[in-house]
Design a protein around this motif. Structure first.
Motif, mmCIF file in Angstrom:
data_model
loop_
_atom_site.group_PDB
_atom_site.id
_atom_site.type_symbol
_atom_site.label_atom_id
_atom_site.label_comp_id
_atom_site.label_asym_id
_atom_site.label_seq_id
_atom_site.Cartn_x
_atom_site.Cartn_y
_atom_site.Cartn_z
ATOM 1 N N PRO A 110 30.527 37.377 43.365
ATOM 2 C CA PRO A 110 29.187 36.900 43.012
ATOM 3 C C PRO A 110 28.277 36.608 44.199
ATOM 4 C CG PRO A 110 30.831 35.840 41.627
ATOM 5 C CD PRO A 110 31.583 36.617 42.661
ATOM 6 N N ASP A 111 28.839 36.318 45.381
ATOM 7 C CA ASP A 111 27.998 36.007 46.547
ATOM 8 C C ASP A 111 27.608 37.263 47.326
ATOM 9 O OD1 ASP A 111 30.568 36.551 47.533
ATOM 10 O OD2 ASP A 111 30.181 35.373 49.333
ATOM 11 N N GLY A 112 28.060 38.432 46.891
ATOM 12 C CA GLY A 112 27.750 39.671 47.590
ATOM 13 C C GLY A 112 28.849 40.154 48.504
ATOM 14 N N THR A 113 29.916 39.364 48.664
ATOM 15 C CA THR A 113 31.060 39.777 49.488
ATOM 16 C C THR A 113 31.825 40.906 48.796
ATOM 17 O OG1 THR A 113 31.355 37.630 50.552
ATOM 18 C CG2 THR A 113 33.301 39.006 50.379
ATOM 19 N N THR A 114 32.222 41.899 49.581
ATOM 20 C CA THR A 114 33.021 43.010 49.055
ATOM 21 C C THR A 114 34.481 42.794 49.418
ATOM 22 O OG1 THR A 114 31.168 44.551 49.292
ATOM 23 C CG2 THR A 114 33.365 45.502 49.064
ATOM 24 N N VAL A 115 35.361 42.983 48.449
ATOM 25 C CA VAL A 115 36.788 42.812 48.695
ATOM 26 C C VAL A 115 37.529 44.026 48.146
ATOM 27 C CG1 VAL A 115 37.045 41.476 46.555
ATOM 28 C CG2 VAL A 115 38.790 41.303 48.328
ATOM 29 N N PHE A 116 38.488 44.506 48.944
ATOM 30 C CA PHE A 116 39.309 45.657 48.556
ATOM 31 C C PHE A 116 40.746 45.175 48.446
ATOM 32 C CE2 PHE A 116 41.663 49.542 48.808
ATOM 33 C CZ PHE A 116 40.822 50.533 48.311
ATOM 34 N N LEU A 117 41.323 45.241 47.242
ATOM 35 C CA LEU A 117 42.659 44.712 46.987
ATOM 36 C C LEU A 117 43.709 45.815 47.065
ATOM 37 C CD1 LEU A 117 40.841 42.402 45.924
ATOM 38 C CD2 LEU A 117 42.507 42.061 44.094
ATOM 39 N N ASN A 118 44.764 45.543 47.809
ATOM 40 C CA ASN A 118 45.894 46.455 47.892
ATOM 41 C C ASN A 118 46.738 46.356 46.621
ATOM 42 O OD1 ASN A 118 47.680 48.318 48.909
ATOM 43 N ND2 ASN A 118 48.327 47.114 50.676
ATOM 44 N N HIS A 119 47.793 47.153 46.555
ATOM 45 C CA HIS A 119 48.692 47.110 45.407
ATOM 46 C C HIS A 119 49.302 45.715 45.245
ATOM 47 C CE1 HIS A 119 48.805 51.587 45.231
ATOM 48 N NE2 HIS A 119 48.653 51.476 46.529
ATOM 49 N N ASN A 120 49.630 45.351 44.001
ATOM 50 C CA ASN A 120 50.350 44.104 43.684
ATOM 51 C C ASN A 120 49.699 42.884 44.333
ATOM 52 O OD1 ASN A 120 52.420 45.610 42.286
ATOM 53 N ND2 ASN A 120 53.216 46.184 44.294
ATOM 54 N N THR A 121 48.424 42.741 44.103
ATOM 55 C CA THR A 121 47.653 41.659 44.717
ATOM 56 C C THR A 121 46.869 40.901 43.651
ATOM 57 O OG1 THR A 121 47.441 42.776 46.841
ATOM 58 C CG2 THR A 121 45.757 41.148 46.328
ATOM 59 N N THR A 122 46.735 39.589 43.862
ATOM 60 C CA THR A 122 45.942 38.744 42.970
ATOM 61 C C THR A 122 44.951 37.939 43.796
ATOM 62 O OG1 THR A 122 47.777 38.517 41.403
ATOM 63 C CG2 THR A 122 45.998 36.904 41.250
ATOM 64 N N LEU A 123 43.695 37.949 43.384
ATOM 65 C CA LEU A 123 42.642 37.153 44.021
ATOM 66 C C LEU A 123 41.974 36.331 42.933
ATOM 67 C CD1 LEU A 123 41.063 36.779 46.796
ATOM 68 C CD2 LEU A 123 39.305 38.214 45.733
ATOM 69 N N SER A 124 41.932 35.016 43.108
ATOM 70 C CA SER A 124 41.323 34.143 42.102
ATOM 71 C C SER A 124 40.294 33.234 42.752
ATOM 72 C CB SER A 124 42.401 33.308 41.395
ATOM 73 O OG SER A 124 43.133 32.535 42.324
ATOM 74 N N TYR A 125 39.304 32.842 41.951
ATOM 75 C CA TYR A 125 38.264 31.934 42.432
ATOM 76 C C TYR A 125 37.660 31.195 41.253
ATOM 77 C CZ TYR A 125 35.362 36.006 41.152
ATOM 78 O OH TYR A 125 34.785 37.061 40.493
ATOM 79 N N ALA A 126 36.988 30.077 41.548
ATOM 80 C CA ALA A 126 36.469 29.202 40.510
ATOM 81 C C ALA A 126 35.308 29.843 39.770
ATOM 82 C CB ALA A 126 36.022 27.872 41.116
#
Length: 350
Positions: free
Chosen positions: A158-174
């Motif tokens: 939502p803030d405009g940051t780009t993230v690229f997730l590798n295999h078997n990865t979890t990213l969480s945020y409020a």
């Protein structure tokens, strides 16, 4: 005390449940001393409470269930238009607070029953609401979760940051990410291109470590307790509860057991899961295979006699089969597939 002055219903409810203070207990006892009718009302109040059996721990309490139980007791009592049935004598045994014995018979009052029921539900209901309020204030914020298994994904936060997730990865945020803070929790591996914001640092929590930046590009690998950070632009603050370091462009560090160790240089092949670019310059074949294994998420094995072989090559967005064919042709190797495993074999190198 004037016997015509009623006692607060919530006080009676607390009294029969044993939750009154010493002053409140004295107030109830003084009210009971006014007349036998007061004890009769207390007795009926207590019978509803005990028979309904609605006193339970907060986690088990349900207002609707309590009301149904109390209502069922009320429904069995005669109303003003019913012909009352004979009521057997009731006995109040002396308790620790000094309620004296009472042997009497009389007509139950519908008004008293309804008032008692309402008081019970009101007191328990307020307690339940208070419990739920306390419980909710201690619940974590609802989180958004990005998750990968066999495939990689790229996502804009939502803030405009780009993230690229590798295999078997979890990213969480409020749910309110970016409103006041920008904090994410990472389990796995991801490459971040953080949108700069001087007032709100971007914070990554990963397996007991913290990465804090304002705006930069970097990779974080945190599949286990060993966490690696590699910076490709800008600067990053990398810390554990007992150590902290500042990483600049092309610097990398690994944290494990509260210790941070800086490494010689960034291994760009470690980020090939995102770029699909592999660069090898007289690299041992064991390291080549390790990079390809991670980049393509495929089980590639190497026979021991090939450990001295070295490879100089560049693969840019090549398929795994194409890359392996080049390696096999260059070093005179054989490529064998056994199920999901790929084996490289050959005569060895000088």
């Amino acid at each position: 005390m004037n016997s015509n002055v009623p006692i607060p219903d919530d006080l009676l409810a607390r009294y029969v449940s044993g939750e009154t203070t010493p002053d409140e207990t004295r107030q109830v006892k003084a009210w009971l001393d006014q007349s036998a009718g007061q004890e009769e009302e207390l007795l009926r109040f207590q019978k509803i409470w005990e028979t309904a059996n609605v006193v339970k721990p907060p986690a088990e309490f349900h207002v609707d269930a309590a009301w149904k139980k109390v209502s069922k007791q009320i429904a069995t009592q005669p109303t003003a238009v019913d012909k009352p049935s004979p009521v057997p004598p009731l006995t109040v045994h002396r308790n620790k607070d000094g309620v004296r014995p009472l042997n009497t018979a009389g007509k139950p009052s519908t008004f008293i029953f309804w008032r008692a029921a309402a008081s019970i539900v009101m007191v328990l209901g307020l307690g339940w609401l208070g419990y739920r309020f306390f419980e909710r204030t201690n619940e974590p914020a609802i989180a958004k979760v990005l998750e990968t298994q066999e495939k990689t994904i790229e996502q804009t936060l939502p803030d405009g940051t780009t993230v690229f997730l590798n295999h078997n990865t979890t990213l969480s945020y409020a749910e309110d990410f970016g409103r006041d803070t920008r904090t994410v929790i990472l389990k796995g591996e991801a490459y971040f291109d953080v949108k700069r914001d001087e007032n709100r640092p971007f914070i990554i929590q990963a397996n007991g470590t913290e990465v804090r930046v304002l705006g930069t590009s970097f990779n974080v690998r945190a599949y286990d307790k060993k966490v690696n950070v590699a910076v490709t632009s800008g600067k990053v603050q990398f810390s554990t509860p007992k150590a902290k370091t500042l990483l600049l462009k092309d610097e990398t560090a690994t944290a494990q057991a509260d210790t941070i160790i800086k490494l010689p240089a960034v291994d760009l092949n470690a980020m090939a899961y995102r770029t699909r670019v592999f660069v090898f310059d007289r690299t041992n074949l064991g390291d080549v295979v390790a990079s390809l294994r991670e980049g393509y998420q495929t089980d590639i094995q190497l026979t021991g006699r090939l450990k001295n072989c070295q490879l100089t090559a560049r693969f840019e967005r090549e398929s795994l089969d194409a890359a392996l064919s080049v390696i096999a042709e260059t070093l005179n190797l054989q490529v064998t597939r056994k199920g999901k495993t790929i084996l490289l074999d050959g005569q060895g190198c000088p």
